[in-house]
Design a protein around this motif. Structure first.
Motif, short mmCIF file in Angstrom:
data_model
loop_
_atom_site.label_atom_id
_atom_site.label_comp_id
_atom_site.label_asym_id
_atom_site.label_seq_id
_atom_site.Cartn_x
_atom_site.Cartn_y
_atom_site.Cartn_z
N GLY A 87 0.79 -1.22 0.00
CA GLY A 87 0.00 0.00 0.00
C GLY A 87 0.82 1.27 0.00
O GLY A 87 0.33 2.33 0.32
N ARG A 109 3.26 2.04 1.98
CA ARG A 109 3.72 2.44 3.30
C ARG A 109 5.17 2.08 3.50
O ARG A 109 5.67 1.11 2.94
CB ARG A 109 2.88 1.76 4.38
N GLU A 122 1.85 11.37 2.13
CA GLU A 122 0.46 11.84 2.23
C GLU A 122 -0.42 11.33 1.08
O GLU A 122 -1.44 11.90 0.77
CB GLU A 122 0.41 13.37 2.32
N ASP A 123 -0.02 10.24 0.46
CA ASP A 123 -0.78 9.62 -0.62
C ASP A 123 -0.74 8.12 -0.36
O ASP A 123 0.34 7.53 -0.31
CB ASP A 123 -0.16 9.96 -1.97
N SER A 124 -1.88 7.49 -0.19
CA SER A 124 -1.90 6.07 0.16
C SER A 124 -1.70 5.15 -1.05
O SER A 124 -1.64 3.94 -0.89
CB SER A 124 -3.22 5.73 0.86
N ASN A 125 -1.58 5.71 -2.24
CA ASN A 125 -1.41 4.89 -3.44
C ASN A 125 0.04 4.47 -3.62
O ASN A 125 0.97 5.20 -3.29
CB ASN A 125 -1.85 5.67 -4.68
#
Length: 134
Positions: A9, A11, A68-71
């Motif tokens: 994801g 992360r 700051e973008d979960s993609n």
């Protein structure tokens, strides 16, 4: 200082790259390194956006995670910022300027495994070049 890897994801996760050791016991990652990993950033107005870039050597493709973008972005090709040509594994090093997802970014830091991989191949290629020049 090693950089974080891009995990599920997009992360961050701690880097645990595998290393092979030669007969002398020194780290040799020529066959153990499957991905090159870099940190970079760019500015959007007054905001600095951090990007984590992983290049899969076997696939020749990139994965990118932006703060700051979960993609997690799968990017099949990135281009040299100055040449406009598709980059290969040999073009990826700290200081390289890439056009990736339409953003010009300079690779700022790399993981320890990536640094070892680059050193391993630089040492061997310089040696071959010197023999060819003789």
């Amino acid at each position: 200082m090693p950089v974080s890897s891009i995990g599920e994801g997009g992360r961050e996760s701690a880097h645990t790259g595998s290393e092979l050791h030669d007969a002398s016991g020194s780290a040799s990652v020529a066959h153990g390194c499957h991905c090159l990993e870099f940190d970079s950033w760019w500015n959007e107005g007054k905001t600095r956006r951090f990007v984590y870039i992983r290049y899969n050597i076997a696939e020749g493709a990139f994965q990118m995670a932006i703060d700051e973008d979960s993609n997690l972005y799968h990017v099949p090709v990135a281009y040299g910022a100055k040449t406009g040509e598709a980059v290969t594994v040999w073009d990826l090093h700290v200081g390289a300027e890439l056009d990736i997802l339409g953003r010009i970014t300079t690779l700022q830091r790399c993981s320890q495994t990536t640094a070892q991989w680059n050193k391993y191949w630089a040492d061997r290629l310089v040696s071959i070049r010197e023999r060819l020049v003789e």
